[in-house]
Scaffold this active site. Structure first.
Site, PDB file in Angstrom:
ATOM      1  N   GLN A  69       0.838  -1.204   0.000  1.00  0.00           N
ATOM      2  CA  GLN A  69       0.000   0.000   0.000  1.00  0.00           C
ATOM      3  C   GLN A  69       0.871   1.252   0.000  1.00  0.00           C
ATOM      4  OE1 GLN A  69      -3.023  -0.436   3.046  1.00  0.00           O
ATOM      5  NE2 GLN A  69      -3.772  -2.331   2.158  1.00  0.00           N
ATOM      6  N   ASP A  70       1.305   1.709   1.182  1.00  0.00           N
ATOM      7  CA  ASP A  70       2.262   2.808   1.209  1.00  0.00           C
ATOM      8  C   ASP A  70       3.401   2.431   2.142  1.00  0.00           C
ATOM      9  OD1 ASP A  70       0.871   3.109   3.596  1.00  0.00           O
ATOM     10  OD2 ASP A  70       0.793   5.292   3.493  1.00  0.00           O
TER      11      ASP A  70
END
Length: 229
Positions: A69-70
């Site tokens: 995701q991040d």
């Protein structure tokens, strides 16, 4: 920031695939946003590590894609590869669960969290968003990274064959909606996210590591050595 955010930071194979993205209006806005963020606050990973995933796994070398995701928002954790942390850094919960599944699946026990050797073997460890403000997960979402990483996924879908896409969690599945219309060209493995909140819903027991190597063997490609040095 400028030197760290130019297309010549990428391997030539990625430059060829992504050169049109660099002139897009959203990329200009993203560069301005990052220049401001890096000058005014603490951002992870370090500027030189933003594109580590692409530097480590050139376009023509990609055999497997594992989408994150991040980046991790904690000090010293993020270094440009999804789920990975530098040598000597305490393992985050999601990575602990990934290693737990790997041990159950193949009997391999890893104690270091740096996944660089996976990337060197053709596993693209790509986050959807490539930067994050310290201590604030998803703080750089919606700034343009999603479009850029969409382009990466699209180029792989369109211009490569027999790539194994590993989609852990709903965000990764949504990111790769296009894949489900081109499954004849690529393999798709899906499971819940390895985070403590979701791992017990089906990530544990997914056997993705052995399945990846089974698929690679069928394609007469070298299997991944999941044991970290």
């Amino acid at each position: 920031m400028q030197n760290a955010f130019t297309i010549d930071q990428l391997p030539l194979s990625w430059q060829e695939q992504l050169k049109t993205e660099w002139s897009q209006p959203y990329m200009h806005k993203l560069r301005e946003f990052l220049q401001s963020e890096y000058s005014q606050t603490t951002v992870f990973p370090a500027k030189d590590n933003i594109f580590t995933a692409l530097k480590s796994t050139p376009f023509d070398s990609v055999r497997v894609v594992i989408l994150g995701q991040d980046p991790y928002p904690g000090e010293g954790q993020a270094h440009g590869l999804s789920f990975s942390v530098p040598q000597g850094v305490r393992l985050p919960p999601s990575l602990i669960n990934i290693f737990r599944e790997l041990q159950t699946d193949l009997g391999i026990e890893n104690t270091t969290g740096c996944l660089q050797s996976w990337a060197d073997q053709g596993v693209l460890l790509l986050n959807t968003v490539l930067t994050v403000r310290a201590g604030t997960p998803f703080s750089h979402a919606g700034q343009g990274w999603e479009q850029f990483t969409d382009a990466i996924v699209t180029k792989l879908i369109e211009n490569r064959s027999h790539v194994i896409f590993v989609l852990w969690g709903n965000a990764a599945r949504k990111k790769c909606d296009l894949l489900f219309h081109s499954s004849h060209k690529h393999a798709i493995l899906t499971a819940p996210h390895p985070s403590p909140l979701a791992a017990h819903r089906g990530f544990f027991g997914c056997s993705h590591f052995s399945k990846i190597n089974y698929l690679l063997k069928k394609l007469n490609k070298p299997m991944i050595n999941w044991k970290l040095p």
